[in-house]
Design an enzyme around this catalytic site. Structure first.
Site, PDB file in Angstrom:
ATOM      1  N   GLY A 154       0.777  -1.252  -0.001  1.00 23.92           N
ATOM      2  CA  GLY A 154      -0.048  -0.098  -0.064  1.00 23.92           C
ATOM      3  C   GLY A 154       0.907   1.215   0.193  1.00 23.92           C
ATOM      4  CD  GLU A 155       3.781   3.200  -3.494  1.00 25.08           C
ATOM      5  OE1 GLU A 155       3.970   4.213  -3.793  1.00 25.08           O
ATOM      6  OE2 GLU A 155       3.391   2.341  -4.564  1.00 25.08           O
ATOM      7  N   GLY A 156       0.411   5.703   0.131  1.00 28.07           N
ATOM      8  CA  GLY A 156      -0.385   6.960   0.287  1.00 28.07           C
ATOM      9  C   GLY A 156       0.405   8.251   0.466  1.00 28.07           C
ATOM     10  N   GLY A 159       3.286   7.646   3.466  1.00 28.75           N
ATOM     11  CA  GLY A 159       4.293   6.799   3.523  1.00 28.75           C
ATOM     12  C   GLY A 159       3.865   5.661   2.682  1.00 28.75           C
ATOM     13  CG  ASP A 273      -8.255  10.482   6.027  1.00 28.97           C
ATOM     14  OD1 ASP A 273      -9.284  11.149   5.177  1.00 28.97           O
ATOM     15  OD2 ASP A 273      -7.238   9.981   5.603  1.00 28.97           O
TER      16      ASP A 273
END
Length: 442
Positions: A154-156, A159, A273
């Site tokens: 996963g990427e956001g 990070g 969020d």
């Protein structure tokens, strides 16, 4: 006689030695300076070693575990309420509602990592400290195969998340925070403060952390079935594996996790969020709320005013977007949008749709107002279709959550009761059918 003896001694000392032809006077002087320098270096080394050991002892043994409330958060709480320390617990004495701006605390957020700093030593990763484990950078590098691209899950914006396989056979998700203008350090503190000691079946567990040198990483339990966004909007074929019952299970579980943050903790935690990509799913479709990097700790009956609105476009409540006023009602609004997304299979904002359908909230309210609620159901949901009363109840929850008057929105605990309400009128009908069949079969 004595004079002649002294002159002889002086003559001997001034005589040249076998060491590079230097006089004995000069050799003695050089040796003395050399011994003095060695003594000084040894003294400095001992002093520095003692200071370093004292720092490590102060970090590791001052409280026995990482602080639940860091310097930044404690300063914010002091402006909202007065407290007395009593047996390592916080006892509230007097309520004070004071507006706190994010600018006022930005300096502390970008300052040194005082309360959370740890000594970078080889044995830190092997120790269990308080609620979680202190991992060394070497441990995490090994478990993620050097943070290879193949281990990325996963990427956001803040990070990259890697799968970590440890020698003991355990698996974890390692979130490597990007240090964008101090954001990594700030998010590290927030997540540790918000859920460091929290354990709930619908919240992703934070197992530990790494704070070697300037690196900031968080180690979570590994959830191996992706997130809700992938299952709602990904390529799953013409029929979604998310049936109506599964979707309601996800919605209720998410509501329970948020209810625990809002009503089961003191200070309460506002997630800030809530969205489908932050709802992780296990193999049994149990939801777990994740990513607390934007979370905020608030005292009871307290609102927080920020000059910088954080969140995801489409999920942010109107009052928070326009005034910066943040409390648990903001999460309730976001949950309402999430529930619409679960029911309809549509994204909160979709520019590929016709103008009247781009904004999910506006389209949804229009459809329900025109008594076309059955048409909002995700077409990928096949049989069994939801019962009309169950659908009506879910639609009503959505509308109540997105009420423009934040004070009229239900609490998360109330939402759980509404979604879990039993359809008692339907059960007797089912039983009567069964009883009518028995004489025919006999």
């Amino acid at each position: 006689m004595s004079g002649s003896g002294d002159s002889v001694g002086v003559h001997k000392l001034s005589a040249k030695s076998t060491i590079f032809g230097l006089s004995i006077y000069l050799v003695i002087a050089i040796c003395s300076v050399f011994l003095l320098l060695i003594s000084l270096l040894i003294f400095l080394f001992v002093c520095l070693n003692r200071v370093s050991r004292a720092r490590r002892m102060r970090v590791k043994h001052s409280s026995g575990s990482i602080p639940l409330v860091s310097k930044k958060t404690s300063e914010e709480i002091k402006t909202v309420g007065k407290f007395l320390n009593c047996d390592d617990s916080m006892r509230k004495v007097e309520n004070e509602v004071v507006v706190v701006t994010e600018e006022a605390t930005s300096k502390e957020a970008s300052g040194a990592f005082d309360d959370m700093s740890v000594a970078s030593s080889g044995d830190v990763g092997s120790e269990v400290m308080g609620w979680g484990r202190w991992y060394s950078l070497r441990d995490l590098e090994t478990a993620t195969r050097g943070f290879s691209d193949e281990n990325v899950i996963g990427e956001g914006g803040y990070g990259v998340v890697y799968r970590a396989d440890f020698p003991d056979g355990s698996v974890a998700a390692v979130k490597n925070l990007l240090n964008n203008k101090g954001q990594a350090e700030k998010e590290f503190k927030v997540e540790v403060e918000a859920i460091g000691k929290v354990r709930h079946k619908n919240l992703v567990g934070l197992m530990g952390y790494c704070a070697d040198t300037a690196q900031r990483m968080l180690v979570y339990e590994y959830i191996d079935n992706g997130n809700l966004e992938q299952w709602l909007h990904g390529d799953v074929g013409p029929v979604s594996p998310l049936t109506w019952d599964i979707r309601m299970k996800v919605a209720i579980g998410t509501a329970k996790g948020l209810a625990y943050l809002h009503e089961g903790l003191e200070p309460k935690v506002v997630h800030r969020d809530v969205k489908s990509s932050n709802i992780l799913l296990d193999r049994k479709w149990n939801p777990k709320v994740s990513d607390f990097g934007l979370a905020k700790l608030l005292e009871s009956e307290t609102s927080y005013v920020t000059t910088r609105v954080m969140g995801t476009f489409g999920y942010v409540s109107p009052e928070y977007a326009s005034t910066g006023m943040l409390n648990e009602c903001s999460d309730v609004y976001s949950f309402g949008v999430l529930l619409m997304e679960i029911i309809t299979g549509r994204s909160p904002v979709d520019y590929s749709r016709p103008p009247g359908e781009m904004n999910l909230v506006d389209w949804f309210k229009g459809m329900v107002a025109s008594r076309r609620g059955e048409e909002v159901i995700d077409p990928k949901i096949k049989n069994p279709q939801p019962h009309p009363r169950a659908l009506k109840r879910a639609l009503l929850v959505c509308l109540r959550c997105i009420d423009l008057d934040a004070s009229k929105r239900p609490k998360m605990g109330q939402i759980i009761h509404m979604l879990e309400a039993d359809d008692f009128p339907f059960r007797p009908e089912h039983r009567s059918v069964q009883t009518n069949k028995k004489p025919l079969e006999s």
